[in-house]
Design an enzyme around this catalytic site. Structure first.
Site, PDB file in Angstrom:
ATOM      1  N   GLU A  67      49.928   5.385  15.891  1.00 34.26           N
ATOM      2  CA  GLU A  67      48.176   4.969  16.196  1.00 34.26           C
ATOM      3  C   GLU A  67      47.626   5.655  14.326  1.00 34.26           C
ATOM      4  O   GLU A  67      47.211   5.160  14.146  1.00 34.26           O
ATOM      5  CB  GLU A  67      47.216   6.312  17.278  1.00 34.26           C
ATOM      6  CG  GLU A  67      46.094   6.335  17.221  1.00 34.26           C
ATOM      7  CD  GLU A  67      45.377   6.993  18.393  1.00 34.26           C
ATOM      8  OE1 GLU A  67      44.119   7.336  18.489  1.00 34.26           O
ATOM      9  OE2 GLU A  67      45.966   8.349  18.494  1.00 34.26           O
ATOM     10  N   GLU A  68      48.667   6.596  13.720  1.00 32.75           N
ATOM     11  CA  GLU A  68      48.081   7.365  13.033  1.00 32.75           C
ATOM     12  C   GLU A  68      48.222   6.023  11.465  1.00 32.75           C
ATOM     13  O   GLU A  68      48.179   6.879  10.594  1.00 32.75           O
ATOM     14  CB  GLU A  68      48.897   8.793  12.651  1.00 32.75           C
ATOM     15  CG  GLU A  68      47.796   9.807  13.360  1.00 32.75           C
ATOM     16  CD  GLU A  68      47.939   9.889  14.884  1.00 32.75           C
ATOM     17  OE1 GLU A  68      49.121   8.854  14.936  1.00 32.75           O
ATOM     18  OE2 GLU A  68      47.214  10.480  15.157  1.00 32.75           O
ATOM     19  N   ASP A 121      43.480  11.286  24.070  1.00 30.47           N
ATOM     20  CA  ASP A 121      44.224  11.305  22.804  1.00 30.47           C
ATOM     21  C   ASP A 121      43.753  12.852  22.394  1.00 30.47           C
ATOM     22  O   ASP A 121      43.421  13.188  21.576  1.00 30.47           O
ATOM     23  CB  ASP A 121      44.058  10.512  21.803  1.00 30.47           C
ATOM     24  CG  ASP A 121      44.832  10.526  20.820  1.00 30.47           C
ATOM     25  OD1 ASP A 121      45.595  11.347  21.335  1.00 30.47           O
ATOM     26  OD2 ASP A 121      43.846   9.861  19.876  1.00 30.47           O
TER      27      ASP A 121
END
Length: 100
Positions: free
Chosen positions: A17-18, A45
């Protein structure tokens, strides 16, 4: 108990995701042709915490259904439905109209 769900529940776990949300994007690309089979997408999250509710983006009719479902969580004090949901992992689906 011999119970069978009326719908398929799919849990998806991915990484990156990052690093630009590549896992979410790839999953969306592979499954978007079946978007009519998706009733809702959810993301958690925030780490470990005591939840108070969830954010929701969708139609008024869908919001009413979510509010009814949330009443089931009154015993653990998780009842709030906030006005907006977002998240890298579900944004593709929500942009195509799937409630999140």
């Amino acid at each position: 108990l011999g119970l069978r769900p009326k719908r398929t529940l799919r849990l998806v776990l991915w990484t990156a995701e990052e690093q630009g949300g590549v896992g979410a994007k790839q999953y969306y690309q592979l499954h978007k042709e079946n978007i009519s089979n998706f009733d809702i997408v959810m993301e958690s999250d925030e780490g470990t915490f005591n939840p108070s509710g969830l954010g929701f983006t969708g139609s008024a009719k869908a919001r009413d259904i979510v509010k009814q479902i949330m009443t089931l969580l009154q015993p653990i004090n998780v009842t709030d439905v906030y006005d907006y949901a977002d998240g890298t992992d579900i944004d593709y689906w929500m942009q195509d109209g799937v409630p999140g």
